[in-house]
Design a protein around this motif. Structure first.
Motif, PDB file in Angstrom:
ATOM      1  N   ASN A  46      -2.301   4.088   8.376  1.00  0.00           N
ATOM      2  CA  ASN A  46      -3.258   4.317   9.441  1.00  0.00           C
ATOM      3  C   ASN A  46      -2.663   5.238  10.497  1.00  0.00           C
ATOM      4  O   ASN A  46      -2.794   5.012  11.687  1.00  0.00           O
ATOM      5  N   MET A  47      -1.970   6.284  10.075  1.00  0.00           N
ATOM      6  CA  MET A  47      -1.302   7.176  11.007  1.00  0.00           C
ATOM      7  C   MET A  47      -1.808   8.610  10.883  1.00  0.00           C
ATOM      8  O   MET A  47      -1.119   9.540  11.273  1.00  0.00           O
ATOM      9  N   ASP A  48      -2.999   8.751  10.306  1.00  0.00           N
ATOM     10  CA  ASP A  48      -3.545  10.096  10.179  1.00  0.00           C
ATOM     11  C   ASP A  48      -3.917  10.606  11.565  1.00  0.00           C
ATOM     12  O   ASP A  48      -4.751   9.995  12.241  1.00  0.00           O
ATOM     13  N   PRO A  49      -3.295  11.704  11.996  1.00  0.00           N
ATOM     14  CA  PRO A  49      -3.586  12.196  13.361  1.00  0.00           C
ATOM     15  C   PRO A  49      -5.053  12.558  13.555  1.00  0.00           C
ATOM     16  O   PRO A  49      -5.600  12.358  14.632  1.00  0.00           O
ATOM     17  N   THR A  50      -5.723  13.070  12.528  1.00  0.00           N
ATOM     18  CA  THR A  50      -7.121  13.463  12.707  1.00  0.00           C
ATOM     19  C   THR A  50      -8.062  12.281  12.624  1.00  0.00           C
ATOM     20  O   THR A  50      -9.216  12.378  13.006  1.00  0.00           O
ATOM     21  N   GLY A  51      -7.567  11.168  12.073  1.00  0.00           N
ATOM     22  CA  GLY A  51      -8.399   9.976  11.982  1.00  0.00           C
ATOM     23  C   GLY A  51      -9.424  10.033  10.873  1.00  0.00           C
ATOM     24  O   GLY A  51     -10.283   9.168  10.753  1.00  0.00           O
ATOM     25  N   LEU A  52      -9.328  11.053  10.009  1.00  0.00           N
ATOM     26  CA  LEU A  52     -10.307  11.170   8.922  1.00  0.00           C
ATOM     27  C   LEU A  52     -10.062  10.095   7.863  1.00  0.00           C
ATOM     28  O   LEU A  52     -10.988   9.491   7.345  1.00  0.00           O
ATOM     29  N   TRP A  53      -8.773   9.882   7.569  1.00  0.00           N
ATOM     30  CA  TRP A  53      -8.425   8.874   6.579  1.00  0.00           C
ATOM     31  C   TRP A  53      -7.980   7.616   7.292  1.00  0.00           C
ATOM     32  O   TRP A  53      -6.986   7.614   7.999  1.00  0.00           O
TER      33      TRP A  53
ATOM     34  N   LEU B  83      -2.280  17.748   0.930  1.00  0.00           N
ATOM     35  CA  LEU B  83      -3.520  16.973   0.966  1.00  0.00           C
ATOM     36  C   LEU B  83      -3.232  15.490   0.698  1.00  0.00           C
ATOM     37  O   LEU B  83      -3.732  14.601   1.389  1.00  0.00           O
ATOM     38  N   GLY B  84      -2.421  15.261  -0.317  1.00  0.00           N
ATOM     39  CA  GLY B  84      -2.123  13.890  -0.735  1.00  0.00           C
ATOM     40  C   GLY B  84      -1.402  13.124   0.359  1.00  0.00           C
ATOM     41  O   GLY B  84      -1.759  11.995   0.686  1.00  0.00           O
ATOM     42  N   LEU B  85      -0.386  13.747   0.944  1.00  0.00           N
ATOM     43  CA  LEU B  85       0.387  13.022   1.951  1.00  0.00           C
ATOM     44  C   LEU B  85      -0.431  12.788   3.224  1.00  0.00           C
ATOM     45  O   LEU B  85      -0.261  11.773   3.901  1.00  0.00           O
ATOM     46  N   TRP B  86      -1.326  13.713   3.496  1.00  0.00           N
ATOM     47  CA  TRP B  86      -2.224  13.521   4.644  1.00  0.00           C
ATOM     48  C   TRP B  86      -3.059  12.253   4.447  1.00  0.00           C
ATOM     49  O   TRP B  86      -3.101  11.353   5.284  1.00  0.00           O
ATOM     50  N   ALA B  87      -3.718  12.182   3.267  1.00  0.00           N
ATOM     51  CA  ALA B  87      -4.529  11.009   2.972  1.00  0.00           C
ATOM     52  C   ALA B  87      -3.644   9.767   2.924  1.00  0.00           C
ATOM     53  O   ALA B  87      -4.011   8.695   3.425  1.00  0.00           O
ATOM     54  N   TYR B  88      -2.457   9.938   2.364  1.00  0.00           N
ATOM     55  CA  TYR B  88      -1.533   8.813   2.225  1.00  0.00           C
ATOM     56  C   TYR B  88      -1.185   8.233   3.590  1.00  0.00           C
ATOM     57  O   TYR B  88      -1.239   7.019   3.803  1.00  0.00           O
ATOM     58  N   SER B  89      -0.835   9.125   4.528  1.00  0.00           N
ATOM     59  CA  SER B  89      -0.435   8.628   5.842  1.00  0.00           C
ATOM     60  C   SER B  89      -1.577   7.855   6.490  1.00  0.00           C
ATOM     61  O   SER B  89      -1.357   6.834   7.141  1.00  0.00           O
ATOM     62  N   GLY B  90      -2.797   8.329   6.280  1.00  0.00           N
ATOM     63  CA  GLY B  90      -3.928   7.661   6.892  1.00  0.00           C
ATOM     64  C   GLY B  90      -4.242   6.331   6.231  1.00  0.00           C
ATOM     65  O   GLY B  90      -4.424   5.313   6.894  1.00  0.00           O
TER      66      GLY B  90
ATOM     67  N   ALA C 131       0.846  -1.200   0.000  1.00  0.00           N
ATOM     68  CA  ALA C 131       0.000   0.000   0.000  1.00  0.00           C
ATOM     69  C   ALA C 131       0.875   1.242   0.000  1.00  0.00           C
ATOM     70  O   ALA C 131       0.590   2.216  -0.698  1.00  0.00           O
ATOM     71  N   ALA C 132       1.967   1.192   0.770  1.00  0.00           N
ATOM     72  CA  ALA C 132       2.868   2.339   0.836  1.00  0.00           C
ATOM     73  C   ALA C 132       3.398   2.683  -0.547  1.00  0.00           C
ATOM     74  O   ALA C 132       3.531   3.843  -0.909  1.00  0.00           O
ATOM     75  N   VAL C 133       3.690   1.643  -1.336  1.00  0.00           N
ATOM     76  CA  VAL C 133       4.195   1.890  -2.685  1.00  0.00           C
ATOM     77  C   VAL C 133       3.059   2.343  -3.612  1.00  0.00           C
ATOM     78  O   VAL C 133       3.150   3.366  -4.282  1.00  0.00           O
ATOM     79  N   LEU C 134       1.967   1.585  -3.598  1.00  0.00           N
ATOM     80  CA  LEU C 134       0.897   1.842  -4.575  1.00  0.00           C
ATOM     81  C   LEU C 134       0.203   3.171  -4.327  1.00  0.00           C
ATOM     82  O   LEU C 134      -0.115   3.893  -5.272  1.00  0.00           O
ATOM     83  N   PHE C 135      -0.021   3.509  -3.051  1.00  0.00           N
ATOM     84  CA  PHE C 135      -0.751   4.735  -2.755  1.00  0.00           C
ATOM     85  C   PHE C 135       0.090   5.986  -2.979  1.00  0.00           C
ATOM     86  O   PHE C 135      -0.414   7.093  -3.002  1.00  0.00           O
ATOM     87  N   LEU C 136       1.413   5.770  -3.120  1.00  0.00           N
ATOM     88  CA  LEU C 136       2.278   6.918  -3.356  1.00  0.00           C
ATOM     89  C   LEU C 136       2.083   7.457  -4.776  1.00  0.00           C
ATOM     90  O   LEU C 136       2.279   8.645  -5.032  1.00  0.00           O
ATOM     91  N   PHE C 137       1.694   6.567  -5.690  1.00  0.00           N
ATOM     92  CA  PHE C 137       1.608   6.972  -7.092  1.00  0.00           C
ATOM     93  C   PHE C 137       0.618   8.100  -7.356  1.00  0.00           C
ATOM     94  O   PHE C 137       0.945   9.037  -8.075  1.00  0.00           O
TER      95      PHE C 137
END
Lengths: 697, 361, 384
Positions: free
Chosen positions: C235-242, C224-231, C188-194
């Motif tokens: 599963n490390m989005d601090p706001t828990g939205l993603w 925006l992208g990296l925020w969603a990416y981290s989540g 996921a880390a690789v694929l979602f980076l694209f």
């Protein structure tokens, strides 16, 4: 078969109307078209793209596809009406009595079937011959179309033959059943000029030999003059003028025909003293045709209330052999009056040196063999190119396919780097600098205009956006608003309405797209423009307008124009100096006058002879080259032109076979790369000569 | 040509090695091995016991070395326990330690022992491939001619009623995966309570309770129309749509080519145009598709064999994967990968042979 | 209370779908009215195949959207006495309610589960397809444009994945054990980076001539992208939205992984065709960077075949998700997704067909709709 009187026309088309039906509307493609072809006669159909000439041909074959339908009129072949014939009856006529040849020879032949089988099929169907007999006949006809080694060719697949050979096979196939009528739809458009000349000769000879009547469709008036007895000029779905070739060429009685002749570069036209006169306006779309005369809105002699009142009928010109014109005012027009004097401009003197090439070489290594294996081969696309170009100057680079002119353009532009040699651009050496490494200023000063108008613009970006992008990249303009303003100025410069900036390329015609391409090239204030066949894909009347535009901009900006073309007529019209290339070599270079008059390089001589000229006064010596252009992958040893040269016997020994000729510098700096002695070269006769230069009557 | 085949074979071997290594890696992940240890020895082993079991069975050696063992290029592991008893990869109940060869892997023809079936992998594989072979044969016999016929018929006159009907059928079948069509077919033809079987039984037209059998278990001993019909049709249906659409696209394209017009204007009859001029050119593209269909039929085979309880290759694959039977799963993947690669090679070569433009250039 | 007859069942279902009918009606009326101004989407209405396909697809989209209004029961509720109930059976103890399409072997309402299943399928399949397209495009463009060793390497990897039997891959990737190893997260880390790279490069190549604007656009999209990416990936989005359920992530990643190579091959093929066009050469001769040419000159002109393939691929992904469900590898055992429901239902298929047949027909109709839509789009886009 019914008896048929040979004194009557073999093909009689009367008041033919054809429409194509789309979901939205009926689109009339041909309206009220009449013509007749006598036995043994060659009838030419000429007109610009979209005028309906090919539709007429397909209607004769009754092959209009699912959407096309004959809505009125009749087509009588040997007295029988083809329009009401059943599929079954048609099958006995197609191929047997009427045969057709069209533009793309490669596409016309079945790629998965041997040439012999495709040829033999015709007599097997129509005369019930056995396979062996049919093959024997195929072999016979292959030698008739002057192809070497018939047995090999019979066994070959189409892709193993060259374009010229393929077209000869297509012609052979058409002649297999000795048809009474042969329809040729732009048979040579896809071929090189020197190959075209051979095909045209062949068609004429075979027509004579078999007594075949011909319907010859072309956009090229010169070819029509070469091949046909009579012609019919078409405009927007209608025949506008018909008559014998000499009548129509020398005593035209329709304004469109006249405008057409004034827009093509015939010998004598000159960009400064006698510029071409483009036809104003655009070709009407089939569903937007004007009332009355279709040509009315673009006609110099248009008379409101008369020309746009009602449909114009054909009118017979008295004292002629069936010379007819679709013009109401032809009696009022003074046909002998010279064209309104165009703007005469001063020839600009060449300025400072801007481009200098020294011994430029470009080699490619390619791997041969079907599956990527095999030995690496070196293709010498450009071999020791040296020349210089100055400000204000137009240098034409002439040559047929495979001569290396496109590779040269790529190297110059920096899309490829040179293998060897030097390119001095202004004061900079750029032979090893790919385009990414050139600075913006250099890039914007050297720009290119491309060949294919349908390809030159990005189809999914508006016209204005594309020009603005060029401005952004060239760092012109200070703000978005400023760039929009500059873009609009560029639109004005290429004489396009400003409203076009918001259009998508598909909403523009070919000529308009080419103008946008020119505007884009000049966005950064280009100093050198490489124009790669910029008008060859356009219709003749549009060619004139685009050529003149290019000349105007050049004059204003003091641009150096490198004009790449295979069309010698246009080259003679607009260039100051000419460079002739063959298989990567520059074989001749000099001023336009030097190149177009003797002494010639043997290739230039053949090229000049091959170009069809639409002028009855021009007399040409006929020099037809044997064979095809050798592949650049596999060039002949010695002189590149030796395989097709008619002067080869004049050179002592086997010099031509072994040694690359040296560059001979003749009087006035005229360069020729040939082994022929100066005596022979100087003794050459002109290829083109004019009959007494009397005014047109 | 030879060079081409050699190069392709080279790429093929490389691909096969890469893929089997991936499977090897995935099946030998630590959690999988722990699961294996517990299922082989005892479920209630402590973590230490698991570790020592793994160590004594050669599972703690480096991954690459173990992959080499499996391939048969690295000598197999041996383990001497406290009592001096020597065990090893190549040492078994019927092969003593001193008589065992150093290497025993795929290259030596030894595929190992299945942990689920407790039998040599080669034996299981051979039997299941036999079953699947019959299934594939019938599927191909039904699918290819039907699909080509539909494709050619609808493509030769684009836009006609025939074309519309056949195209719709083709689209509908490609939209129906095997697990959907299988379910529907069983309900319609093989269910005692729904579909047409109860009606037929009521009328006395069929002697049994259902028209077709809803399982293909009996086909493993004797294939009949009634026990094999549904699984074959289920797989074939999905493929038919796909191949037919490819054929149709290819056929319609060919029919608009200039050389078809040339033939028509030569006076060749429509039937002859189709047979002599269009077919050969139109079938080049579908040929590739049909060959590439093989690996993708594998999906269908797995689903259908599971659905109809037919113990072929697909069923075996599911059992092996579901139970983490490492040796069997590896063998299955080798077979699957080989099928894919060989069909790709055949399709490439066939394409070249069918197409003189490439063959003779 | 008597069980409903089939005409009544159909009528009652039609009533339940009222929100869908209204939405469909509105969509079609508006689109038909403005169809001449809507480009390719408007042209779609000229083709009967396209209209039909679009109607079916939109039916399911609206069903997913309004699922809460449509369902008659809680899709997870097990009502006593309704086990394997036949279609139209009245719910015991609750006057005036029925199991319109019967009950499954856990006594849940088949109709409501089918409607809720649409929601799951229509979230996962398009999202996975979008990511697969981003990956395929981001890799396919340079492979086709630059060629050479990069192309050879990427094509080899793509062929490698394509040579892998899909089912085997799923069995290896979608197991609970594999989650422990972190492989899905790595993938996921690789694929979602694209997608993040794609958008950033897209904007940068377009606006680099104007640095302030470029910094704004690229910066915003990266944030925006990296925020969603981290989540999504970690599963490390601090706001828990993603965030994404680990099981779902597993399935999602596998589906993307299987689809991306095919997209890669399609894109690469189109690029090989388009890169010889004059407008590409025009871009090169004015000194455009390779990424501008790929993303702004080539990609927009490849949209026709890509849109068509996008529709087909959503259908294919739906089938893949169903396959996963069929083998019990689905999103979660409780889930109402169609594949798992078919798998549950097939055990008693010969006796109680309805729990399996209903989701089977639903899945088939959705994929059929997507295929018809793709066909219509293909037909219309070739008409220009």
């Amino acid at each position: 078969m019914t008896e048929w009187d040979t004194s009557k026309p073999i093909l009689e088309i009367e008041n033919l109307s054809i429409s194509f039906f789309t979901r939205l509307r009926e689109i009339p493609a041909v309206m009220d078209f009449s013509c007749s072809v006598m036995p043994g006669e060659a009838m030419g159909l000429v007109g610009e793209s979209g005028c309906g000439k090919s539709t007429v041909a397909l209607a004769v074959m009754r092959d209009l596809g699912r959407n096309g339908r004959i809505t009125a009129g009749s087509i009588r072949f040997k007295g029988r009406d083809l329009t009401h014939m059943t599929e079954d009856d048609l099958r006995h006529i197609r191929g047997k009595e009427i045969a057709m040849i069209y533009q793309e020879p490669m596409a016309s032949l079945n790629p998965a079937m041997r040439v012999g089988d495709q040829l033999a099929e015709v007599p097997m169907i129509h005369r019930g011959l056995s396979h062996a007999d049919a093959m024997a006949q195929a072999r016979q006809i292959i030698s008739d179309v002057r192809l070497p080694d018939p047995d090999r060719i019979l066994r070959a697949y189409p892709h193993q033959l060259s374009g010229g050979q393929q077209q000869r096979i297509v012609i052979a196939m058409a002649l297999m059943a000795k048809p009474a009528l042969l329809i040729l739809d732009e048979p040579t458009t896809a071929l090189d000029v020197t190959v075209e000349a051979g095909i045209v000769d062949l068609v004429k000879d075979l027509g004579r030999k078999y007594g075949t009547s011909m319907l010859f469709i072309s956009h090229n008036l010169g070819l029509i003059l070469d091949v046909c007895n009579r012609l019919c000029v078409m405009y927007s779905g209608e025949a506008v003028e018909t008559g014998t070739v000499t009548e129509v060429f020398d005593r035209m009685r329709h304004p469109y025909t006249q405008a057409l002749f004034r827009s093509i570069p015939l010998p004598g036209a000159d960009k400064n003293a006698r510029p071409l006169i483009a036809i104003p306006g655009n070709f009407p779309l089939p569903h937007e045709r004007p009332r009355g005369c279709n040509f009315g809105p673009r006609c110099d002699y248009f008379e409101a209330g008369r020309c746009d009142a009602a449909t114009v009928p054909m009118d017979l010109v008295p004292g002629s052999s069936r010379h007819e014109t679709r013009c109401l005012r032809w009696r009022d027009i003074d046909w002998a009056a010279p064209p309104k004097a165009g703007r005469v401009t001063e020839k600009l003197a060449p300025g400072r040196l801007v481009l200098k090439l020294e011994d430029l070489k470009k080699y490619y290594s390619v791997s041969s063999g079907a599956f990527g294996g095999g030995a690496e081969k070196v293709v010498k696309a450009n071999e020791s190119l040296s020349f210089e170009a100055r400000e204000n100057e137009t240098l034409a680079i002439v040559g047929e396919s495979g001569c290396g002119k496109s590779t040269f353009a790529k190297v110059l532009m920096g899309l490829e780097t040179a293998t060897d040699g030097q390119i001095m651009l202004f004061d900079e050496n750029v032979q090893d600098t790919p385009i990414q490494a050139r600075n913006t200023d250099t890039v914007s000063k050297l720009q290119m205009v491309f060949q294919n108008p349908f390809d030159t613009l990005n189809p999914s970006m508006t016209v204005g956006r594309q020009i603005i992008r060029a401005l952004e990249i060239f760092q012109k303009g200070t703000s978005d608003a400023d760039r929009v303003e500059r873009m609009l100025t560029l639109m004005d410069m290429v004489k396009l309405p400003r409203a076009f900036a918001d259009r998508m390329p598909r909403q523009l015609s070919g000529g308009q797209k080419q103008r946008v391409g020119i505007a884009r090239a000049f966005a950064g204030g280009a100093k050198i423009v490489v124009a790669d066949e910029p008008v060859s894909a356009l219709d003749v009347s549009v060619q004139a307008a685009v050529t003149d535009l290019l000349m105007d901009i050049q004059r204003e900006n003091h641009t150096t124009l490198l004009f790449i073309s295979h069309d010698l007529s246009i080259v003679r019209y607009l260039s100051d100096r000419v460079m002739v290339m063959y298989l990567g070599h520059v074989v001749e270079m000099g001023t336009t006058d030097q190149v177009f008059s003797p002494p010639y390089h043997p290739y230039t001589e053949a090229l000049l002879s091959a170009v069809p000229i639409a002028d009855t006064r021009v007399k040409k010596r006929r020099i037809v080259l044997e064979g095809d252009i050798p592949s650049a992958m596999n060039p002949p040893p010695g002189c590149p032109f030796q395989t097709r040269c008619r002067w080869k016997t004049e050179v002592p020994g086997d010099l031509c076979d072994t040694d690359l000729p040296p560059v001979k510098v003749m009087a006035g700096g005229h360069q020729i790369k040939c082994h022929l002695s100066d005596d022979i070269l100087n003794g050459m006769e002109p290829v083109i000569s004019m009959a007494a230069d009397e005014a047109r009557g | 040509m030879l060079f081409f085949i050699l190069r392709r074979s080279g790429v093929m071997v490389l691909t096969a090695l890469a893929l089997t290594f991936v499977v090897f890696f995935m099946t030998n992940l630590t959690p999988n091995l722990e699961k294996l240890a517990k299922s082989e020895a005892s479920v209630r082993m402590s973590d230490d016991q698991v570790a020592s079991w793994l160590d004594s069975h050669g599972f703690t050696r480096p991954l690459l070395a173990r992959y080499g063992e499996w391939l048969g290029v690295v000598p197999g592991w041996t383990h001497t326990d406290a009592s001096g008893r020597v065990t090893g990869r190549c040492i078994g109940p019927d092969r003593a330690a001193d008589a065992a060869p150093a290497r025993c892997g795929v290259l030596q023809g030894e595929w190992g022992q299945s942990s689920v079936f407790k039998r040599p992998v080669s034996e299981i594989l051979a039997r299941s491939l036999g079953h699947t072979g019959w299934l594939m044969l019938w599927v191909m016999l039904v699918m290819v001619p039907t699909a080509l016929l539909i494709g050619v018929l609808s493509g030769m006159r684009e836009g006609t009623a025939t074309d519309r009907i056949l195209s719709t059928f083709a689209i509908a079948t490609t939209a129906t995966p095997e697990y959907v069509s299988g379910v529907i077919l069983i309900v319609v033809f093989g269910s005692a309570t729904a579909g047409i079987s109860p009606i037929l039984a009521e009328w006395g037209w069929i002697s049994g309770r259902t028209l077709f059998q809803g399982t293909a278990t009996s086909a493993m001993t004797k294939i009949t129309f009634w026990n094999f019909g549904l699984p074959v049709i289920t797989i074939a249906l999905y493929g038919i749509g796909y191949i037919a659409r490819m054929t149709r696209a290819s056929m319609t394209e060919v029919m608009t080519q200039q050389y078809i017009r040339t033939a028509r204007l030569k006076g060749v009859s429509f039937a002859q145009i189709i047979v002599k001029h269009a077919l050969r050119n139109a079938l080049i593209a579908p040929f590739t598709v049909i060959m590439l269909q093989f690996p993708w039929l594998l999906n269908g085979v797995v689903i259908v064999e599971t659905l109809f309880n037919y113990k072929g290759f697909g069923w075996t694959l599911v059992q092996a994967a579901g139970n983490n039977d490492i040796q069997l799963l590896l063998a299955c993947s080798v077979v699957a990968v080989l099928v894919v690669l060989v069909t790709q090679l055949i399709s490439d070569i066939g394409y070249v042979f069918l197409n003189p433009r490439i063959r003779l250039s | 209370m008597d069980p409903l007859t089939w005409p009544l069942i159909l009528a009652k279902m039609a009533v339940q779908f009222v929100p869908v009918w209204i939405a469909l009606g509105l969509t079609f009326a508006l689109s038909w009215h403005y169809r001449r101004r809507l480009g390719l989407y408007g042209q779609l209405y000229d083709s009967s195949v396209g209209r039909l396909g679009f109607a079916i697809v939109m039916f399911w989209v609206f069903t997913a959207l309004f699922a809460d209004l449509i369902v008659t029961h809680d899709p997870l509720a097990q009502l006593s006495g309704m086990k394997n109930a036949l279609p139209g059976a009245p719910v015991k103890g609750s006057e005036g309610t029925w199991y319109l399409l019967g009950g499954d072997n856990l006594a849940r309402d088949v109709f409501s589960r089918m409607v809720m299943g649409a929601r799951r399928v229509l979230i996962i399949a398009p999202a996975a397809t979008v990511i697969a397209f981003m990956v395929g495009i981001t890799l396919g463009l340079p492979a086709g444009y630059f060629g050479g060793k990069l192309d050879t390497a990427l094509s080899f990897i793509a062929n490698l994945v394509l040579a892998f039997p899909v089912i085997l891959l799923f069995y290896l990737l979608v197991t609970p054990e594999i989650r422990v190893t972190g492989i899905p997260t790595a993938l996921a880390a690789v694929l979602f980076l694209f997608p993040v790279i794609f958008v950033a490069v897209l904007l940068n190549s377009r606006y680099f001539t104007n640095p302030p604007r470029r910094n704004l656009y690229v910066g915003a999209s990266l944030a925006l992208g990296l925020w969603a990416y981290s989540g999504l990936a970690f599963n490390m989005d601090p706001t828990g939205l993603w965030s994404m359920d680990p099981n779902l992530l597993n399935v999602f990643v596998s589906v993307v992984f299987v689809n991306a190579p095919t997209v890669f091959r399609i894109v690469r093929g189109i690029v090989l065709d388009l890169k010889s066009r004059d407008y590409v050469a025009a871009g090169q001769t004015r000194g455009e960077g390779p990424w501008y040419i790929m993303l702004w000159e080539i990609l927009p002109n490849a949209r026709g075949p890509l849109i068509v393939d996008f529709c087909l691929r959503i259908g294919y992904t739906t089938i893949l998700l169903g396959t996963l469900g069929f083998f019990g590898l689905g999103v979660s055992p409780e889930s109402a997704d169609w594949g798992s429901t078919i798998d549950d239902g097939r055990r008693l298929l010969a006796i109680y067909p309805h729990p399996a047949v209903v989701p089977a027909l639903a899945l088939m109709s959705l994929v059929l709709g997507l295929n018809l839509l793709a066909d219509g789009l293909r037909e219309e886009s070739m008409r220009d």
